[in-house]
Write a protein that holds these residues in place. Structure first.
Motif, PDB file in Angstrom:
ATOM      1  N   CYS A  96     -28.832  45.039  27.732  1.00  0.00           N
ATOM      2  CA  CYS A  96     -30.132  45.622  27.384  1.00  0.00           C
ATOM      3  C   CYS A  96     -30.435  46.822  28.279  1.00  0.00           C
ATOM      4  O   CYS A  96     -30.140  46.816  29.472  1.00  0.00           O
ATOM      5  N   ASP A  97     -31.074  47.838  27.684  1.00  0.00           N
ATOM      6  CA  ASP A  97     -31.552  48.971  28.456  1.00  0.00           C
ATOM      7  C   ASP A  97     -33.044  48.803  28.720  1.00  0.00           C
ATOM      8  O   ASP A  97     -33.589  47.716  28.539  1.00  0.00           O
ATOM      9  N   VAL A 111     -27.042  39.055  28.013  1.00  0.00           N
ATOM     10  CA  VAL A 111     -28.125  39.788  27.355  1.00  0.00           C
ATOM     11  C   VAL A 111     -28.737  40.802  28.312  1.00  0.00           C
ATOM     12  O   VAL A 111     -29.030  41.945  27.938  1.00  0.00           O
ATOM     13  N   TYR A 112     -28.907  40.405  29.569  1.00  0.00           N
ATOM     14  CA  TYR A 112     -29.493  41.307  30.571  1.00  0.00           C
ATOM     15  C   TYR A 112     -28.616  42.537  30.791  1.00  0.00           C
ATOM     16  O   TYR A 112     -29.123  43.659  30.906  1.00  0.00           O
ATOM     17  N   PRO A 127     -36.026  49.882  27.192  1.00  0.00           N
ATOM     18  CA  PRO A 127     -36.906  49.390  26.116  1.00  0.00           C
ATOM     19  C   PRO A 127     -36.598  47.956  25.693  1.00  0.00           C
ATOM     20  O   PRO A 127     -37.509  47.184  25.414  1.00  0.00           O
ATOM     21  N   ARG A 128     -35.330  47.575  25.668  1.00  0.00           N
ATOM     22  CA  ARG A 128     -34.989  46.205  25.276  1.00  0.00           C
ATOM     23  C   ARG A 128     -35.365  45.197  26.351  1.00  0.00           C
ATOM     24  O   ARG A 128     -35.652  44.038  26.044  1.00  0.00           O
ATOM     25  N   SER A 151     -39.716  42.306  32.314  1.00  0.00           N
ATOM     26  CA  SER A 151     -40.222  43.004  31.127  1.00  0.00           C
ATOM     27  C   SER A 151     -41.503  43.774  31.451  1.00  0.00           C
ATOM     28  O   SER A 151     -41.688  44.902  30.986  1.00  0.00           O
ATOM     29  N   ARG A 167     -39.609  44.775  25.925  1.00  0.00           N
ATOM     30  CA  ARG A 167     -40.156  43.916  24.872  1.00  0.00           C
ATOM     31  C   ARG A 167     -39.088  43.587  23.831  1.00  0.00           C
ATOM     32  O   ARG A 167     -39.359  43.502  22.642  1.00  0.00           O
ATOM     33  N   GLY A 168     -37.861  43.429  24.275  1.00  0.00           N
ATOM     34  CA  GLY A 168     -36.770  43.182  23.359  1.00  0.00           C
ATOM     35  C   GLY A 168     -36.182  41.798  23.484  1.00  0.00           C
ATOM     36  O   GLY A 168     -36.876  40.833  23.811  1.00  0.00           O
ATOM     37  N   PRO A 169     -34.878  41.687  23.266  1.00  0.00           N
ATOM     38  CA  PRO A 169     -34.245  40.364  23.195  1.00  0.00           C
ATOM     39  C   PRO A 169     -34.142  39.648  24.532  1.00  0.00           C
ATOM     40  O   PRO A 169     -33.967  38.424  24.551  1.00  0.00           O
ATOM     41  N   TYR A 170     -34.222  40.367  25.667  1.00  0.00           N
ATOM     42  CA  TYR A 170     -34.006  39.722  26.965  1.00  0.00           C
ATOM     43  C   TYR A 170     -35.017  38.613  27.210  1.00  0.00           C
ATOM     44  O   TYR A 170     -34.652  37.463  27.496  1.00  0.00           O
TER      45      TYR A 170
END
Length: 211
Positions: free
Chosen positions: A100-101, A96-97, A103-104, A174, A107-110
Motif C-alpha cells: 500500500c502507498d 498488505v502494508y 492513499p491506500r 491511517s 483509507r484503503g485496504p490496510y
C-alpha cells in the motif's frame, strides 16, 4: 579557575542532555513510523516463545515436537494453532502494508484487512479459550504445574493483546497518512493559487500606479 571548571562542566552536561534528547526523539519517531513492522515481528516471535515455555523441558519446541503437535491436533487441547494464527495474521498484514502507498494506507485496504484478520483471530481464540481453561481440563491436568498453566494463560493473553494492537496501529497509521495527504493537498492548492495570482484582487493599471 574553579568557577571556569564548573562552567565547563555545566556546558558539557547541557550538551549531553541535548544529545540524549535528540537520540530519544529519534528513537520515538523510529518506533512510531515502524510500529507496524515491529508489531508484526513481536506477533511472530512472542507466541512461539510462550508456547515453547509452556512445554516441559523434555519436550522443547523442535521439528519433531511440532510434527507431534500437528499429528495429535485437537481443537480443545492443542495450543499449536495459536502461534500459527499469529504468523498467518502477521504475514497477511505485512504484505498488505508493504503493497500500500499513502492513499491506500489512509483509507484503503490496510486498515480494513488488518481489522478483519485481527477480529477473526480474536473470535477463534475466544472460542478456544473456554475449552482449554475449562474446570474439567484443569482438574485432569493438575500435574502440569502452575508455571505451565501461567504460560498458557500468557499465550492467550498475548494473542489477544497483539490482535488489538494491530488494529490500533493500523488506525493510527491511517490517521497519520490522512493528515499527511491533507497537508500535501493544502500545499498544492497554495502553490496553484500563487501561480494563478490572487483572483479576489484587481490589478492596478500602470498609469494609476504612477499617479
Amino acid at each position: 579557575m574553579g568557577f571556569a571548571k564548573e562552567v565547563q562542566s555545566i556546558i558539557r552536561l547541557l550538551r549531553f542532555l541535548k544529545t540524549l534528547f535528540f537520540l530519544i526523539t529519534l528513537l520515538i519517531s523510529f518506533l512510531v513510523f515502524s510500529a507496524p513492522v515491529l508489531l508484526v515481528l513481536a506477533d511472530t516471535l512472542l507466541p512461539f516463545s510462550l508456547l515453547s515455555a509452556s512445554l516441559s523441558p523434555s519436550s522443547s519446541l523442535s521439528l519433531k515436537t511440532l510434527s507431534s503437535h500437528f499429528n495429535n491436533y485437537d481443537f480443545r487441547y492443542s495450543l499449536i494453532d495459536i502461534p500459527l494464527i499469529s504468523i498467518i495474521r502477521s504475514a497477511v498484514i505485512i504484505c498488505v502494508y508493504s503493497l500500500c502507498d499513502g492513499p491506500r494506507l489512509s483509507r484503503g485496504p490496510y486498515l480494513g484487512i488488518t481489522t478483519i484478520c485481527s477480529v477473526s483471530s480474536l473470535i477463534y481464540v475466544s472460542l478456544k479459550a473456554p475449552y482449554v481453561f475449562s474446570v474439567s481440563r484443569i482438574e485432569e491436568d493438575h500435574d502440569k504445574g502452575e508455571y505451565v498453566r501461567a504460560m498458557e494463560i500468557a499465550l492467550f493473553a498475548c494473542s489477544f493483546v497483539l490482535a488489538i494492537g494491530h488494529i490500533v496501529v493500523a488506525y493510527r497509521t491511517s490517521c497519520r497518512e490522512r493528515r499527511k495527504l491533507l497537508v500535501y493537498k493544502i500545499d498544492i492548492e497554495a502553490v496553484s493559487a500563487c501561480k494563478n495570482g490572487f483572483p479576489g484582487y484587481k490589478k492596478i493599471p500602470k498609469e494609476e500606479r504612477v499617479k
